[in-house]
Design an enzyme around this catalytic site. Structure first.
Site, PDB file in Angstrom:
ATOM      1  N   ARG A 118      10.244 -22.957  10.152  1.00 52.85           N
ATOM      2  CA  ARG A 118      10.518 -23.229  11.578  1.00 52.85           C
ATOM      3  C   ARG A 118      11.352 -24.493  11.605  1.00 52.85           C
ATOM      4  O   ARG A 118      10.869 -25.562  11.222  1.00 52.85           O
ATOM      5  CB  ARG A 118       9.219 -23.399  12.366  1.00 52.85           C
ATOM      6  CG  ARG A 118       9.452 -24.003  13.741  1.00 52.85           C
ATOM      7  CD  ARG A 118       8.249 -23.929  14.641  1.00 52.85           C
ATOM      8  NE  ARG A 118       8.019 -22.558  15.082  1.00 52.85           N
ATOM      9  CZ  ARG A 118       7.196 -22.211  16.075  1.00 52.85           C
ATOM     10  NH1 ARG A 118       6.490 -23.134  16.714  1.00 52.85           N
ATOM     11  NH2 ARG A 118       7.051 -20.951  16.415  1.00 52.85           N
ATOM     12  N   HIS A 145      13.969 -16.267  17.459  1.00 59.63           N
ATOM     13  CA  HIS A 145      12.535 -16.218  17.149  1.00 59.63           C
ATOM     14  C   HIS A 145      12.153 -14.773  16.804  1.00 59.63           C
ATOM     15  O   HIS A 145      11.445 -14.101  17.558  1.00 59.63           O
ATOM     16  CB  HIS A 145      11.736 -16.733  18.348  1.00 59.63           C
ATOM     17  CG  HIS A 145      10.313 -17.085  18.046  1.00 59.63           C
ATOM     18  ND1 HIS A 145       9.775 -17.001  16.774  1.00 59.63           N
ATOM     19  CD2 HIS A 145       9.311 -17.526  18.849  1.00 59.63           C
ATOM     20  CE1 HIS A 145       8.505 -17.372  16.823  1.00 59.63           C
ATOM     21  NE2 HIS A 145       8.200 -17.700  18.055  1.00 59.63           N
ATOM     22  N   GLN A 148       8.491 -13.290  16.837  1.00 59.59           N
ATOM     23  CA  GLN A 148       7.979 -13.050  18.189  1.00 59.59           C
ATOM     24  C   GLN A 148       8.360 -11.640  18.655  1.00 59.59           C
ATOM     25  O   GLN A 148       7.593 -10.972  19.348  1.00 59.59           O
ATOM     26  CB  GLN A 148       8.551 -14.102  19.139  1.00 59.59           C
ATOM     27  CG  GLN A 148       7.952 -14.051  20.523  1.00 59.59           C
ATOM     28  CD  GLN A 148       6.494 -14.477  20.540  1.00 59.59           C
ATOM     29  OE1 GLN A 148       6.131 -15.494  19.973  1.00 59.59           O
ATOM     30  NE2 GLN A 148       5.649 -13.682  21.163  1.00 59.59           N
ATOM     31  N   ASP A 233       9.761 -17.501  29.423  1.00 58.32           N
ATOM     32  CA  ASP A 233       9.408 -18.520  28.426  1.00 58.32           C
ATOM     33  C   ASP A 233       9.580 -19.876  29.102  1.00 58.32           C
ATOM     34  O   ASP A 233      10.157 -19.958  30.199  1.00 58.32           O
ATOM     35  CB  ASP A 233      10.344 -18.378  27.206  1.00 58.32           C
ATOM     36  CG  ASP A 233       9.965 -19.306  26.048  1.00 58.32           C
ATOM     37  OD1 ASP A 233       8.860 -19.893  26.065  1.00 58.32           O
ATOM     38  OD2 ASP A 233      10.791 -19.462  25.117  1.00 58.32           O
ATOM     39  N   CYS A 273       5.839 -15.643  25.273  1.00 61.53           N
ATOM     40  CA  CYS A 273       5.506 -15.946  23.870  1.00 61.53           C
ATOM     41  C   CYS A 273       4.448 -17.043  23.747  1.00 61.53           C
ATOM     42  O   CYS A 273       3.808 -17.149  22.719  1.00 61.53           O
ATOM     43  CB  CYS A 273       6.773 -16.343  23.115  1.00 61.53           C
ATOM     44  SG  CYS A 273       7.547 -17.846  23.750  1.00 61.53           S
ATOM     45  N   ARG A 301       0.831 -11.253  16.959  1.00 62.09           N
ATOM     46  CA  ARG A 301       1.583 -12.032  15.963  1.00 62.09           C
ATOM     47  C   ARG A 301       0.947 -11.840  14.586  1.00 62.09           C
ATOM     48  O   ARG A 301       1.629 -11.703  13.574  1.00 62.09           O
ATOM     49  CB  ARG A 301       1.591 -13.523  16.335  1.00 62.09           C
ATOM     50  CG  ARG A 301       2.319 -13.866  17.626  1.00 62.09           C
ATOM     51  CD  ARG A 301       3.819 -13.660  17.509  1.00 62.09           C
ATOM     52  NE  ARG A 301       4.416 -14.443  16.447  1.00 62.09           N
ATOM     53  CZ  ARG A 301       4.724 -15.744  16.513  1.00 62.09           C
ATOM     54  NH1 ARG A 301       4.524 -16.412  17.630  1.00 62.09           N
ATOM     55  NH2 ARG A 301       5.264 -16.378  15.481  1.00 62.09           N
TER      56      ARG A 301
HETATM   57  N1  NVA Z   1      11.504 -21.380  23.420  1.00 54.46           N
HETATM   58  C1  NVA Z   1      10.335 -22.048  22.940  1.00 54.46           C
HETATM   59  C2  NVA Z   1       9.455 -21.097  22.187  1.00 54.46           C
HETATM   60  C3  NVA Z   1       8.213 -21.693  21.598  1.00 54.46           C
HETATM   61  C4  NVA Z   1       7.405 -20.695  20.816  1.00 54.46           C
HETATM   62  C5  NVA Z   1      10.766 -23.222  22.048  1.00 54.46           C
HETATM   63  O1  NVA Z   1      11.702 -23.040  21.262  1.00 54.46           O
HETATM   64  O2  NVA Z   1      10.190 -24.300  22.164  1.00 54.46           O
HETATM   65  N1   CP Z   2       4.967 -18.260  20.339  1.00 56.82           N
HETATM   66  C1   CP Z   2       4.944 -19.156  19.322  1.00 56.82           C
HETATM   67  O1   CP Z   2       5.742 -19.081  18.390  1.00 56.82           O
HETATM   68  O2   CP Z   2       3.941 -20.085  19.397  1.00 56.82           O
HETATM   69  P1   CP Z   2       3.749 -21.370  18.478  1.00 56.82           P
HETATM   70  O3   CP Z   2       4.839 -22.362  18.839  1.00 56.82           O
HETATM   71  O4   CP Z   2       2.380 -21.876  18.839  1.00 56.82           O
HETATM   72  O5   CP Z   2       3.844 -20.987  17.035  1.00 56.82           O
END
Ligand code: NVA
Ligand code: CP
Length: 315
Positions: A118, A145, A148, A233, A273, A301
């Site tokens: 990540r 992502h 997801q 989101d 998500c 997930r």
């Molecule tokens: N769009 C959000 C998703 C988190 C799972 C982010 O990137 O922070």
């Molecule tokens: N939806 C998602 O990826 O959640 P986290 O940021 O908690 O991993």
């Protein structure tokens, strides 16, 4: 006598290794097969049937940003399949002291079987993968992502059947999850209508590659009409915190409330998500209401990524 110079230690499978960095890394058939496998793994898990397909296998996870669901689902998933997961936070590995990501990748290829990253920048995952001899999974970048998407599609299939031809609405910022949904619309052949302000559109290149499956409008109501699912989101993603104030202002007309949800199909589902901000992108009434499937979606997930890990490591 073999020439020692030719006895390279490079593994021979380098070019055939499969990654999951963006949705089109899978074919449509493979994507649908993974959903079927995730549903099967979910039922085995509910029946408490042991499964040790990944015994002695190790997953390394690198998180440059926070996570609850991704970390827990990958770690629990590896454990449930008889394997093990290691969490590598940049702060307490040599990455935090400047060791190059490509050197880190080469080292991990010598020790573990699969890596999940990540990252702040999508290019970091691509650099890591460019020298990796093990499968690399994108656990969220600023661009995409894809994990997801596996869980979201599993959830839609469970609730409403195959998504082919369905009309799906996205409300809010055109962010990483939205970009992934566009890729998925093309792959699984559904119609995605994205309602967002002009300043926060999804990635233009991804939109152009959608083969007409995704369209953008500024009209939230039009997007929601007759939708089989509405997806949203947070308005401010990780790394965008300094823009929070402008974003909240520009995105306010795109809040999903009960009135907008009522424009969709009677049995439309609401997906997010998570984490969610009640009172911003979605009202409490909707996310905590009967059409919301967010807990099932989060739980998926686990099952979808177990299917992905088996696919990448065993096929
Ligand atoms: N769009 C959000 C998703 C988190 C799972 C982010 O990137 O922070
Ligand atoms: N939806 C998602 O990826 O959640 P986290 O940021 O908690 O991993």
């Amino acid at each position: 006598m073999p020439d020692p110079a030719n006895q390279s230690a490079q593994p021979v499978h380098h070019h055939s290794v499969r990654h999951f960095i963006e949705e089109p890394d899978l074919s449509a058939d493979e994507f649908r097969a993974l959903i079927a496998s995730a549903i099967e793994l979910k039922s085995l898990w509910h029946r408490k049937e042991p499964r040790n397909t990944l015994q002695n296998r190790t997953l390394a996870m690198i998180f440059e940003k926070a996570s609850t669901r991704t970390r827990c689902s990958f770690e629990a998933g590896m454990n449930q399949l008889g394997g093990h997961a290691i969490n590598l936070s940049p702060a307490d590995t040599q990455l935090g002291r400047g060791e190059p990501i490509t050197d880190t990748s080469r080292v991990l290829s010598e020790m573990v079987d699969v890596a999940m990253l990540r990252t702040r920048q999508h290019a970091t995952i691509e650099s890591f993968a460019s020298v990796s001899t093990i499968p690399v999974i994108n656990g969220l970048s600023d661009m995409l992502h894809p994990c997801q998407m596996l869980a979201d599609m599993q959830t839609f299939f469970e609730c409403r059947g195959d998504i082919r031809g369905a009309r799906i609405a996205w409300l809010g910022a055109g962010n990483n999850v939205c970009n992934s949904l566009i890729n998925t619309a093309r792959l699984l052949d559904f119609e995605l209508v994205i309602a967002c302000p002009a300043e926060y559109k999804p990635d233009n290149q991804i939109l152009q590659n959608s083969a007409g499956r995704a369209t953008v409008t500024e009209d939230a109501q039009a997007a929601c009409e007759n939708a089989a699912a509405i997806v949203t989101d947070v308005w401010t993603s990780m790394g965008e915190e300094s823009e929070n104030e402008q974003r909240l202002k520009a995105l306010a007309p795109y809040q999903l409330n009960q009135q907008l949800l009522n424009m969709a199909d009677k049995d439309a589902i609401f997906m997010h998500c998570l984490p969610a901000h009640r009172g911003e992108e979605v009202t409490a009434e909707v996310i905590d209401g009967p059409q919301s499937v967010v807990w099932q979606e989060a739980g998926n997930r686990l099952h979808a990524q177990k299917a992905l890990l088996e696919f990448l490591l065993l096929s």
